[in-house]
Motif scaffolding. Structure first.
Motif, short mmCIF file in Angstrom:
data_model
loop_
_atom_site.label_atom_id
_atom_site.label_comp_id
_atom_site.label_asym_id
_atom_site.label_seq_id
_atom_site.Cartn_x
_atom_site.Cartn_y
_atom_site.Cartn_z
N GLY A 83 -10.36 8.58 11.82
CA GLY A 83 -10.03 9.33 13.09
C GLY A 83 -8.09 9.66 12.71
N ASP A 84 -7.79 9.44 11.25
CA ASP A 84 -6.39 9.81 12.10
C ASP A 84 -6.04 11.75 11.71
OD1 ASP A 84 -3.12 8.99 11.04
OD2 ASP A 84 -3.59 8.88 8.61
N ASN A 85 -4.35 12.04 11.78
CA ASN A 85 -4.27 12.70 12.12
C ASN A 85 -3.48 13.20 11.09
OD1 ASN A 85 -1.90 15.55 13.45
ND2 ASN A 85 -3.56 14.93 15.31
N ALA A 86 -3.05 14.74 10.73
CA ALA A 86 -2.03 15.49 9.52
C ALA A 86 -0.92 15.70 9.94
CB ALA A 86 -2.68 15.87 9.04
N ARG A 87 -0.97 15.96 11.80
CA ARG A 87 0.69 15.93 12.17
C ARG A 87 1.10 14.79 12.22
NH1 ARG A 87 0.41 21.48 15.18
NH2 ARG A 87 -0.06 22.74 13.24
N HIS A 88 0.44 13.64 12.61
CA HIS A 88 1.23 12.52 13.28
C HIS A 88 0.04 11.45 12.88
CE1 HIS A 88 3.45 14.98 16.30
NE2 HIS A 88 2.14 15.53 16.43
N PRO A 89 0.17 11.60 11.34
CA PRO A 89 -0.40 10.20 10.73
C PRO A 89 -0.14 8.90 11.29
CG PRO A 89 1.37 11.37 8.99
CD PRO A 89 1.08 11.92 10.97
N HIS A 90 -0.91 7.77 11.06
CA HIS A 90 -1.12 6.34 11.04
C HIS A 90 -1.65 5.70 10.00
CE1 HIS A 90 -0.89 6.75 15.52
NE2 HIS A 90 -1.74 7.15 15.46
N PHE A 91 -2.20 6.81 9.01
CA PHE A 91 -2.83 5.68 7.70
C PHE A 91 -2.25 6.82 6.26
CE2 PHE A 91 -5.78 4.51 11.10
CZ PHE A 91 -5.70 3.38 10.69
N ILE A 92 -2.98 7.98 6.16
CA ILE A 92 -2.58 8.74 5.16
C ILE A 92 -1.35 10.15 5.59
CG2 ILE A 92 -2.99 10.60 3.69
CD1 ILE A 92 -6.38 8.70 4.44
N GLU A 93 -0.58 9.36 4.68
CA GLU A 93 1.19 10.79 5.10
C GLU A 93 0.79 11.90 4.10
OE1 GLU A 93 5.61 10.67 5.79
OE2 GLU A 93 4.93 8.82 4.50
N THR A 94 1.07 13.65 4.17
CA THR A 94 1.28 14.05 3.39
C THR A 94 2.81 14.17 2.90
OG1 THR A 94 -1.07 15.10 4.23
CG2 THR A 94 0.95 16.86 3.48
N VAL A 95 2.63 14.65 2.05
CA VAL A 95 4.34 14.35 1.36
C VAL A 95 3.97 16.24 0.77
CG1 VAL A 95 6.38 14.04 -0.56
CG2 VAL A 95 4.50 12.24 1.01
N ALA A 96 4.74 16.84 1.46
CA ALA A 96 4.71 18.34 0.70
C ALA A 96 5.35 18.31 -0.54
CB ALA A 96 5.15 19.84 2.32
N ARG A 97 3.89 19.61 -1.38
CA ARG A 97 4.03 19.53 -2.39
C ARG A 97 4.25 19.07 -3.44
NH1 ARG A 97 7.76 22.80 0.38
NH2 ARG A 97 9.02 21.40 -0.10
N ARG A 98 3.65 17.55 -3.05
CA ARG A 98 3.71 16.38 -3.91
C ARG A 98 2.96 15.77 -4.27
NH1 ARG A 98 8.79 12.25 -3.79
NH2 ARG A 98 7.57 11.41 -5.77
#
Length: 705
Positions: A83-98
């Motif tokens: 139930g996570d959100n890519a823009r406002h994450p609680h669990f999994i964060e996207t680090v751009a290009r990495r």
């Protein structure tokens, strides 16, 4: 007594059981594909730091080449489960290009054993015993070790025996079958572990690929709907990749093999111009497939190619008319079993063959021959193969077992079901089999109202009008029937266990000519209009009746074996080759119509008329819709115009082409089902046609005994 604390990760309302590979939400399990769960574990073990995309892909698919889109798909599925959100994450964060980072607070327990006080006390006492006592203990320990080693050896022996025996599990288990899917166009493949089935489904003339977990019956779509048609599926031995063959519905259809991750992703093209059968090597590094160019010296060939689409290699080639069908790597990867033969003349000439990859030698696995072999699968220990095969033209597609030791072939099914493809799990405990049925019927429509035809009877392919307007047709039972245009006076003219097909009526209405395999191959037969006096008139070449001359002296037929046009006297005798095949003769016998691609006009699809007298092109007409596929041709009774069917996508249209006009006239639309044959009434006011579709459904089988 030893105490053990299980290996858990806890964050928010979620608990991850690393030992059982389960994700729990408030104590309830959530379904996750294996690779998605592994993605979560890697992120949890590296929480707080960035895990590079390359590192993730190397750990998830260490021995495979995959696209980054597959990792993206895993993260999407994981976020959906949490139930996570890519823009406002609680669990999994996207680090751009990495890469990605797990950012939530995590508590965990390890699985280390903790000894209690009693055990510690016993340990200290034991350490204070005399040296002699320790020697006795050493001897006892050695004895225990020997006994333990023997037990382990016996366990492994039992395991080997169980593995070997499991290859015949389906053969020794009482028959059990349950319906798996009824989608109308089902292709299906079971994963090696027997837990999932990938299958195709059709909705609104679009086909998609789905994955079902057998235990929970949960379904997820892994390839979205498309107008193209699926011809075959195969799953890699590590269950990570799904391969499929897809065919376009263009005028010049193309086929290609694609790869997609089993739990979804973006399909990647491997190679093209293939048939529908695919096999994956045991190490998942190669694929085998067939490609048919339909040339005299290169009719069909067997190939292997690397799983990434490189290093394509031809193994063997067959000349016309021999085809290569399904092909499967053996479990040791040293050979490929394949089906090879021809069925054009109605005989039983298909054989089960083996190709040795090291020596290039071909050998026949069984002396048993079939009319057609549509699917084959090795048993795990290579003691035999399971086939979907038809023994004769008029027989059923049954499931067969062929022993590799003796070559003996034994039918496992004897019901009225036509099984067309098979898929086994790695232990042969479960099989997904697809079976074939159809909805073909005979219809009659008026030329001024083609969209509202009348259903007359169940039928299959051939249909013709007698001079008095009576309709002669091939029933779905493989016999010849007649019926009035109002649906009355239906009568069966042939009645035997063989296939009597493709009827044509002589211009004077005396005879019906048809094709029958009563003597083991497709030959031309003749009977009176009431079904009496049935006699064979071709003895050697044989084939399918195309035309009876206006003077009633000659019958033209198309050879299934040579793919050429021949003629013979209506009373039999010498059979002589006449023209190229694919022609439809005008009732007066002056013209032969056919479709062709005109290279001089930009490869446009045209309808051409050839003069039978001098065999030269008399006139050609361009089709209006150049994107459509043209098929059946039927002449009007006066030979001044003809009708033909085109299909654009799945939509069929009927056109009328007058010999005096340059452009065709659209008569009407005929629906979205296959039209294998049509005929125009003698007065030109109506036409009869056969229409329907092939239906493939799937069953899960867990025993044949």
């Amino acid at each position: 007594m030893s105490l053990a604390i299980e290996h858990f990760h806890r964050f928010g309302e979620f608990t991850v059981d690393g030992d059982q590979k389960v994700l729990l939400r408030n104590g309830s399990p959530l379904p996750l594909a294996p690779k998605v769960f592994d993605t979560l574990l890697i992120l949890l073990d590296n929480r707080g730091r960035i895990v590079e995309k390359e590192e993730l892909m190397n750990r998830l698919w260490p021995d495979s080449f995959v696209e980054e889109s597959n990792l993206t798909f895993n993260i999407q599925q994981l976020r959906k489960a949490l139930g996570d959100n890519a823009r406002h994450p609680h669990f999994i964060e996207t680090v751009a290009r990495r890469g990605y980072r797990f950012i939530a607070e995590v508590s965990e327990n390890s699985a280390l054993p903790i000894a209690d006080e009693t055990e510690l006390s016993r340990t200290s006492v034991a350490l204070s015993r005399p040296t002699l006592r320790r020697s006795y203990l050493s001897i006892a320990a050695l004895a225990v070790l020997l006994v333990g080693s023997l037990a382990i050896a016996l366990w492994f022996a039992r395991q080997r025996h169980a593995t070997s025996a499991s290859s015949a599990h389906l053969l020794s288990t009482p028959f059990k079958s349950e319906k798996f899917a009824t989608g109308g166009a089902v292709r299906a493949a079971i994963t090696p572990d027997g837990k999932y089935v990938a299958y195709t489904s059709e909705t609104g003339n679009k086909q998609s690929i789905w994955l079902r977990q057998l235990e929970t019956s949960e379904n997820i779509q892994i390839v979205p709907p498309t107008d193209e048609r699926y011809l075959g599926l195969a799953i890699s031995h590590d269950s990570n990749a799904l391969y499929f063959v897809r065919k376009t519905l263009t005028d010049q259809p193309t086929t290609a093999i694609y790869r997609v991750m089993t739990f979804g992703g973006i399909p990647v093209k491997i190679t093209d111009k293939t048939q529908g059968w695919i096999s994956v090597s045991p190490d998942d590094k190669q694929l085998s497939f067939a490609r048919c160019n339909y040339q005299d010296d290169d009719f069909c060939s067997l190939y292997v190619i690397d799983a990434d689409g490189k290093n394509e290699r031809k193994l063997l080639t067959q000349q016309r008319p021999v085809r290569i069908g399904d092909n499967q790597f053996s479990s040791d990867g040293k050979s490929i079993a394949f089906a090879m033969g021809q069925s054009e003349n109605g005989g039983s000439d298909f054989r089960l063959m083996r190709f040795d990859l090291a020596s290039g030698a071909e050998s026949q696995l069984s002396r048993k021959t079939f009319f057609e072999i549509t699917s084959l699968k090795w048993l795990p220990d290579e003691s035999g193969l399971l086939l979907a095969a038809k023994e004769t033209l008029d027989g059923r597609l049954r499931i067969w077992h062929v022993s590799t030791a003796t070559g003996e072939a034994r039918a496992l099914t004897k019901d009225a079901t036509d099984y067309i493809s098979l898929s086994l799990d790695k232990t042969a405990d479960k099989m997904i089999a697809t079976y074939l049925s159809n909805t073909f019927h005979l219809y009659l429509a008026r030329m001024n109202d083609v969209s509202n035809p009348k259903t007359l009877a169940a039928a299959r392919t051939g249909v013709a009008f007698a001079p008095d307007g009576k309709i002669v047709y091939e029933g779905n039972d493989g016999d010849i029937w007649t019926i009035n245009r109002d649906g009355g006076e239906q009568r069966q003219l042939t009645n035997n266990s063989f296939s009597d097909v493709l009827p044509r009526v002589s211009p004077d209405g005396r005879y019906i000519f048809f094709t029958s395999n009563r003597n083991g191959s497709s030959q031309v037969w003749r009977m009176n209009m009431d079904g009496s006096n049935q006699i064979q008139i071709t003895k050697s070449e044989g084939g399918h009746v195309k035309f009876v001359t206006p003077d009633g002296k000659w019958v033209y037929f198309e050879s299934g074996l040579q793919q050429t046009l021949w003629r013979v006297s209506i009373d039999g005798g010498e059979e002589s080759q006449f023209l190229a095949p694919g022609r439809e003769f005008s009732p007066d016998g002056k013209f032969a119509a056919y479709f062709f691609r005109d290279k001089e006009s930009g490869n446009r699809l045209k309808l051409s008329l050839m003069s039978v007298a001098d065999r030269k092109t008399w006139k050609s007409f361009s089709l209006v819709d150049q994107k459509s596929r043209a098929s059946e041709i039927a002449w009007a009774g006066d030979s001044k115009s003809l009708f033909y069917v085109t299909a654009n996508g799945s939509q069929n249209s009927l056109w009328r082409q007058s010999l005096d006009d340059e452009n065709p006239h659209l008569v009407g639309e005929l629906g979205d089902e296959e039209i294998p044959h049509l005929a125009v009434s003698p007065d030109g006011t109506s036409f009869a046609f056969v229409r329907g579709r092939w239906i493939q459904d799937a069953v899960l089988i867990e025993g044949f005994k």
